[in-house]
Design a protein around this motif. Structure first.
Motif, PDB file in Angstrom:
ATOM      1  N   GLY A   1       0.808  -1.214   0.000  1.00 28.14           N
ATOM      2  CA  GLY A   1       0.000   0.000   0.000  1.00 28.14           C
ATOM      3  C   GLY A   1       0.837   1.257   0.000  1.00 28.14           C
ATOM      4  N   ARG A   2       0.217   2.355  -0.474  1.00 27.27           N
ATOM      5  CA  ARG A   2       0.905   3.642  -0.552  1.00 27.27           C
ATOM      6  C   ARG A   2       0.511   4.591   0.576  1.00 27.27           C
ATOM      7  N   THR A   3      -0.612   4.325   1.255  1.00 26.51           N
ATOM      8  CA  THR A   3      -1.081   5.210   2.315  1.00 26.51           C
ATOM      9  C   THR A   3      -1.099   4.458   3.637  1.00 26.51           C
ATOM     10  N   LEU A   4      -0.410   5.021   4.622  1.00 25.76           N
ATOM     11  CA  LEU A   4      -0.325   4.426   5.951  1.00 25.76           C
ATOM     12  C   LEU A   4      -1.123   5.280   6.922  1.00 25.76           C
ATOM     13  N   THR A   5      -1.964   4.628   7.724  1.00 24.39           N
ATOM     14  CA  THR A   5      -2.773   5.343   8.714  1.00 24.39           C
ATOM     15  C   THR A   5      -2.521   4.775  10.100  1.00 24.39           C
ATOM     16  N   LEU A   6      -2.298   5.677  11.034  1.00 27.21           N
ATOM     17  CA  LEU A   6      -2.136   5.315  12.437  1.00 27.21           C
ATOM     18  C   LEU A   6      -3.397   5.718  13.186  1.00 27.21           C
ATOM     19  N   LYS A   7      -3.953   4.814  13.943  1.00 25.16           N
ATOM     20  CA  LYS A   7      -5.141   5.077  14.764  1.00 25.16           C
ATOM     21  C   LYS A   7      -4.749   5.037  16.229  1.00 25.16           C
TER      22      LYS A   7
ATOM     23  N   THR B   1      -6.694   9.880  14.152  1.00 25.66           N
ATOM     24  CA  THR B   1      -5.945   9.147  13.141  1.00 25.66           C
ATOM     25  C   THR B   1      -4.961  10.096  12.470  1.00 25.66           C
ATOM     26  N   ARG B   2      -3.865   9.546  12.027  1.00 23.79           N
ATOM     27  CA  ARG B   2      -2.855  10.303  11.280  1.00 23.79           C
ATOM     28  C   ARG B   2      -2.477   9.465  10.064  1.00 23.79           C
ATOM     29  N   SER B   3      -2.502  10.083   8.880  1.00 17.73           N
ATOM     30  CA  SER B   3      -2.209   9.354   7.642  1.00 17.73           C
ATOM     31  C   SER B   3      -1.103  10.040   6.862  1.00 17.73           C
ATOM     32  N   ARG B   4      -0.426   9.244   6.051  1.00 14.92           N
ATOM     33  CA  ARG B   4       0.589   9.788   5.138  1.00 14.92           C
ATOM     34  C   ARG B   4       0.634   8.914   3.900  1.00 14.92           C
ATOM     35  N   SER B   5       0.675   9.545   2.731  1.00 14.67           N
ATOM     36  CA  SER B   5       0.755   8.826   1.465  1.00 14.67           C
ATOM     37  C   SER B   5       2.148   8.987   0.873  1.00 14.67           C
ATOM     38  N   PHE B   6       2.564   7.969   0.119  1.00 12.92           N
ATOM     39  CA  PHE B   6       3.917   7.929  -0.420  1.00 12.92           C
ATOM     40  C   PHE B   6       3.876   7.705  -1.924  1.00 12.92           C
ATOM     41  N   GLY B   7       4.941   8.115  -2.595  1.00 12.67           N
ATOM     42  CA  GLY B   7       4.991   8.001  -4.045  1.00 12.67           C
ATOM     43  C   GLY B   7       5.103   6.574  -4.539  1.00 12.67           C
ATOM     44  N   SER B   8       5.648   5.692  -3.704  1.00 15.80           N
ATOM     45  CA  SER B   8       5.754   4.275  -4.057  1.00 15.80           C
ATOM     46  C   SER B   8       5.251   3.452  -2.883  1.00 15.80           C
ATOM     47  N   PRO B   9       4.831   2.224  -3.134  1.00 17.16           N
ATOM     48  CA  PRO B   9       4.270   1.403  -2.058  1.00 17.16           C
ATOM     49  C   PRO B   9       5.294   1.083  -0.973  1.00 17.16           C
ATOM     50  N   ILE B  10       4.810   0.916   0.230  1.00 13.63           N
ATOM     51  CA  ILE B  10       5.641   0.436   1.335  1.00 13.63           C
ATOM     52  C   ILE B  10       5.914  -1.041   1.074  1.00 13.63           C
ATOM     53  N   SER B  11       7.173  -1.392   0.934  1.00 10.86           N
ATOM     54  CA  SER B  11       7.494  -2.726   0.417  1.00 10.86           C
ATOM     55  C   SER B  11       8.282  -3.593   1.384  1.00 10.86           C
ATOM     56  N   ASP B  12       8.361  -3.166   2.657  1.00 15.02           N
ATOM     57  CA  ASP B  12       9.209  -3.906   3.584  1.00 15.02           C
ATOM     58  C   ASP B  12       8.734  -3.648   5.006  1.00 15.02           C
ATOM     59  N   ALA B  13       8.827  -4.664   5.859  1.00 18.60           N
ATOM     60  CA  ALA B  13       8.350  -4.538   7.232  1.00 18.60           C
ATOM     61  C   ALA B  13       9.148  -3.495   8.011  1.00 18.60           C
ATOM     62  N   THR B  14      10.443  -3.401   7.760  1.00 19.96           N
ATOM     63  CA  THR B  14      11.261  -2.406   8.448  1.00 19.96           C
ATOM     64  C   THR B  14      10.843  -1.001   8.038  1.00 19.96           C
TER      65      THR B  14
END
Length: 363
Positions: free
Chosen positions: A284-290, A300-313
């Protein structure tokens, strides 16, 4: 296959992000380096061994890291580069076994009980893998060899950096009983503190507790703690990284107030979310913290990124960055959740619906 007959290797790159930066920029070599944001609300994603001497570590607020080490050099993360290097490392693993369970860009479990090289010694395989990684990437890795995943991971931490440590079936119990509970993978700072309050300081102390006692105080996780205290871990190496239960019913008796408590509490949702992504072959490209506070106020706080989050770290680092806006906490936190949306399939297809999964852990 019986657990004692498995041959498991846990490979963990040494200070991976920071080591890549020092490899690619010779001026950083020998200096304390932190990969992450240098601004007041930044978070350290990784620290070089030179920085760790000063107490700098991952998930630490950048402002705290700078106070501990005034000469700390901050470098912005380059996740695309780390991913490319990780693919080189994965290719090395694939020369030895198809049973590879990646945990993040820089670590993985390998089951080499039956391997592509037809080698009988897992220790020799680990030695060869370390050499092959060094030749391919110029970086060092530490490896742990044992008969289950829990012990293999403990072993890889034992002689870092550039280490190789073996825990044989006859050594598992003795090795575990001498460790502090805070050294156990899967026991975070808040849980270790609670165990200490209960008089449980070492693996031996933990082993002396009944499973019923541990379940009463730690919920379902108590069964896992009871097993690992006895050096038992039946989990197979899963190339598909099957997820855990989506929901968590763990409830803590006290609210969270410190950064360590928050990061410890968020680990469950992050782990569940990433395993879900891997099972569904989705990123996914958008991460949301609740966040839900003790008085039940929810934000809630959200942030979107230009490329998908591709790793657990990367997911952990970015979730922690979102969480820094909460500090200092105005009041206790009773619930944390993370979700991903704007999803894409990792096999090339795009999911048109935002089917991000909200994973919550109650406090």
């Amino acid at each position: 296959m019986e657990q004692a007959h498995r041959k498991i290797i846990h490979v963990d790159m040494d200070a991976f992000y920071a080591s890549v930066e020092q490899r690619d920029d010779p001026s950083l070599r020998g200096k304390p380096v932190a990969v992450g944001g240098s601004r007041e609300r930044g978070v350290v994603a990784a620290a070089s061994y030179e920085a760790r001497v000063f107490g700098v570590r991952s998930a630490m607020p950048s402002s705290t890291a700078r106070r501990k080490c005034p000469d700390l050099v901050f470098v912005k993360p380059r996740f695309d580069v780390y991913k490319a290097v990780s693919q080189q490392i994965r290719a090395v693993f694939a020369d030895y076994t198809p049973l590879i369970e990646p945990l993040s860009l820089d670590e993985a479990y390998l089951d080499v009980t039956e391997n592509l090289k037809h080698m009988t010694s897992a220790t020799q395989i680990a030695q060869q893998i370390k050499l092959a990684i060094k030749e391919a990437t110029g970086l060092t890795a530490s490896a742990g060899v044992s008969y289950n995943k829990f012990l293999a991971k403990l072993a890889s931490d034992h002689n870092k950096p550039d280490g190789l440590f073996v825990i044989k079936p006859t050594q598992g119990l003795a090795f575990v009983e001498t460790l502090r509970v805070g050294q156990f993978h899967g026991i975070g700072p808040a849980t270790a503190a609670k165990m200490n309050q209960l008089g449980i300081a070492t693996g031996l102390d933990l082993r002396q507790q009944t499973e019923a006692f541990l379940v009463r105080h730690f919920g379902k996780a108590g069964r896992f703690y009871h097993a690992i205290a006895n050096a038992i871990d039946d989990r197979p190496v899963r190339p598909d990284r099957e997820r855990k239960s989506i929901g968590s019913e763990t409830t803590f008796s006290t609210d969270l107030f410190t950064w360590d408590e928050l990061t410890d509490g968020l680990q469950g949702p992050i782990t569940d979310l990433w395993q879900d992504c891997q099972r569904l072959k989705t990123v996914g490209r958008t991460l949301t913290l609740k966040v839900k506070f003790a008085d039940f106020q929810q934000i809630t706080r959200s942030r979107s990124f230009g490329s998908p989050i591709s790793d657990a770290t990367q997911l952990t680092f970015l979730a922690y960055e979102l969480m820094t806006v909460l500090m200092p906490l105005p009041k206790g936190v009773r619930l944390l959740g993370v979700s991903l949306s704007n999803l894409e399939s990792t096999d090339g297809s795009v999911d048109r619906h935002e089917i991000g999964k909200q994973l919550e852990i109650g406090f």
